[in-house]
Motif scaffolding. Structure first.
Motif, short mmCIF file in Angstrom:
data_model
loop_
_atom_site.label_atom_id
_atom_site.label_comp_id
_atom_site.label_asym_id
_atom_site.label_seq_id
_atom_site.Cartn_x
_atom_site.Cartn_y
_atom_site.Cartn_z
N GLU A 169 0.83 -1.21 0.00
CA GLU A 169 0.00 0.00 0.00
C GLU A 169 0.86 1.25 0.00
O GLU A 169 0.54 2.24 -0.67
CB GLU A 169 -0.94 0.00 1.21
N ASN A 170 1.95 1.24 0.75
CA ASN A 170 2.91 2.35 0.75
C ASN A 170 4.27 1.78 0.40
O ASN A 170 4.90 1.11 1.21
CB ASN A 170 2.94 3.04 2.11
N SER A 172 7.78 2.40 -0.18
CA SER A 172 8.87 3.35 0.02
C SER A 172 10.02 3.13 -0.97
O SER A 172 10.68 4.09 -1.39
CB SER A 172 9.39 3.26 1.46
N TYR A 175 9.09 4.96 -4.13
CA TYR A 175 9.22 6.41 -4.01
C TYR A 175 10.69 6.82 -4.12
O TYR A 175 11.03 7.82 -4.75
CB TYR A 175 8.64 6.89 -2.67
N LEU A 194 2.77 12.41 -0.23
CA LEU A 194 1.78 11.34 -0.36
C LEU A 194 0.41 11.84 0.09
O LEU A 194 0.30 12.62 1.05
CB LEU A 194 2.17 10.13 0.49
N HIS A 196 -3.84 10.42 0.54
CA HIS A 196 -4.64 9.20 0.67
C HIS A 196 -6.12 9.54 0.55
O HIS A 196 -6.59 10.58 1.04
CB HIS A 196 -4.38 8.53 2.02
N THR A 247 -3.47 5.62 -2.79
CA THR A 247 -2.30 6.39 -2.37
C THR A 247 -1.79 7.12 -3.60
O THR A 247 -1.50 6.50 -4.63
CB THR A 247 -1.19 5.49 -1.81
N ASP A 249 1.20 9.44 -5.04
CA ASP A 249 2.55 9.92 -4.77
C ASP A 249 2.88 11.02 -5.76
O ASP A 249 2.74 10.86 -6.97
CB ASP A 249 3.60 8.79 -4.81
#
Length: 255
Positions: A169-170, A172, A175, A194, A196, A247, A249
């Motif tokens: 879900e996130n 890193s 990113y 970010l 949501h 999410t 970004d």
């Protein structure tokens, strides 16, 4: 088929079901770039214009680029009342324009379609000194471990599209990779943010959403229908409601 053209096959469905982006994201881009009516923007991959309106209403001139002919025509009609708008039906790679023409280049869930070694150098060249690049992606997530429906849907995908990839879900690592790439091509003052949001669908709406994804549209028709039927039945068995956790970004940087 080139998956980039799958979005061009059902424009109305794409415009209805693809997500828009949150107000906070646009506010952050406009503030970072100091966008106003005296500036020029270029949008790479406008699609049906889910991310276009907030830029148009600043008064800046928006030049949009869209590979799909039907999508380009749809967006041309959608924003026809705006004199500060034009759209070119071409790829970003083939788009012709003088260097240092734009104050901001932005792209909403589209820049990954362009080869990195072409896209980033060209973006840098098109921007004026101190111009802004704003790249953002929406990543929908439906795999929360405490949600029985989402677990069921993942088991259905494993049946028809088996994969060992771990969905995050996130992400890193993602990113950081995109950040390194942007810096490596000479952009500076990078910011990553970010956002949501949660969307709620019934079974038919969710299937319509899935049919806007290029990897789903490119499946064989028989397999796709089996997949969709089982997903739809699973949602119906859970009250005909499914949550999608988005999410977004955002990467902001300057030339």
């Amino acid at each position: 088929m080139d998956e980039r053209f799958t979005f061009n096959e059902d424009v109305g469905n794409y415009d209805k079901w693809r997500p828009t982006y949150c107000k906070e994201l646009f506010n952050d881009i406009i503030q970072f770039s100091e966008l106003n009516k005296n500036k020029k923007a270029v949008e790479v991959g406008i699609g049906t214009g889910q991310a276009t309106m907030p830029f148009l209403i600043t008064g800046c001139y928006v030049t949009a680029i869209e590979l799909g002919k039907e999508l380009a025509e749809y967006s041309k009609e959608k924003f026809k009342k705006y004199e500060n708008f034009s759209v070119y039906n071409t790829s970003f790679e083939d788009f012709e324009c003088d260097d240092s023409s734009f104050d901001i280049l932005y792209s909403a869930t589209a820049f990954h379609w362009i080869p990195e070694d072409i896209g980033y150098p060209k973006a840098l060249n098109l921007l004026k000194n101190c111009g802004t690049i704003a790249l953002f992606w929406n990543k929908p997530f439906v795999n929360r471990e405490d949600d029985l429906l989402h677990q069921k849907i993942q088991s259905i995908y494993q049946k028809y599209r088996p994969s060992n990839d771990k969905l995050l879900e996130n992400d890193s690592a993602r990113y950081e990779k995109i950040s390194r790439t942007i810096r490596s091509y000479g952009f500076r003052d990078l910011q990553v943010k970010l956002y949501h949001q949660t969307r709620v669908f019934n079974s038919s709406g969710y299937i319509s959403l899935l049919n806007t994804y290029s990897d789903h549209r490119s499946m064989t028709e028989s397999t796709k229908q089996l997949l969709y039927n089982e997903i739809e039945n699973a949602i119906l068995e859970h009250g005909d409601v499914i949550n999608v956790y988005d999410t977004i970004d955002l990467y902001l940087a300057r030339k």
